[in-house]
Design an enzyme around this catalytic site. Structure first.
Site: not given
Length: 188
Positions: A48, A50, A53
């Site tokens: 991920c 983003c 996180c």
């Protein structure tokens, strides 16, 4: 140029075991670690990009999977946990001392309510589901990654057999769309 993604990808993806029964996750504190028990394996484990996180130092991406909420329990030093951003949909519970995210929980009405988000790299046990895809790939640009180097990032994922998405995988997007349709009164 080699693009470093995350140690679990850069060092070779270890295939998980379909019959894996779970284990524990621990924060990075040298003592009095926060320990979380997971009963069963994770699903939809993925890289991920983003900005929310937890990522190990130097990694462009996190590796995060989901597991049913009822299969997650804090078994040591729960008092050391704090919610990183109470306004976020995913309430990420992190160690106050070392900053490692132990689990993320959704409390509001959401397609993923009932699933907790976890980082199985925090476990010494082997057999967790391997990363299945890469999500929110373009989001690393928002964190300062040079957009000119995105082909290298996507190329690294392709080289190890992971599909790249700038959202979630098709199965998870279908789940979100189904939830939204049902909230609108559509039945299938």
């Amino acid at each position: 140029m080699t693009t470093f993604i995350h140690p679990l990808i850069d060092n070779g993806i270890a295939k998980g075991k379909p019959d894996f029964t779970g284990g524990t996750l621990s924060c990075h504190c040298p003592s009095n670690k926060v320990v979380v028990s997971l009963k069963g394996n994770v699903a939809h484990n993925h890289a991920c990009g983003c900005s929310k996180c937890w990522k190990p130092s130097g990694a462009l991406f996190s590796i995060v999977g989901v597991i049913p909420r009822q299969n997650v329990s804090v078994i040591a030093n729960e008092s050391k946990l704090r919610i990183v951003d109470e306004a976020a949909a995913i309430q990420r519970h992190a160690c106050k001392d070392c900053g490692v995210h132990l689990y993320g929980r959704i409390e509001k009405d959401h397609p993923f309510k009932g699933l907790d988000f976890v980082h199985v790299e925090l476990s010494d046990q082997k057999g967790w589901q391997e990363p299945q895809f890469a999500a929110f790939v373009s989001s690393i640009i928002e964190q300062g990654f040079n957009p000119k180097d995105m082909d290298n990032v996507r190329g690294r994922f392709k080289a190890v057999g992971l599909e790249n998405y700038d959202v979630l995988s098709p199965a998870l997007m279908d789940l979100i769309a189904t939830f939204t349709a049902q909230k609108a009164g559509i039945t299938f």
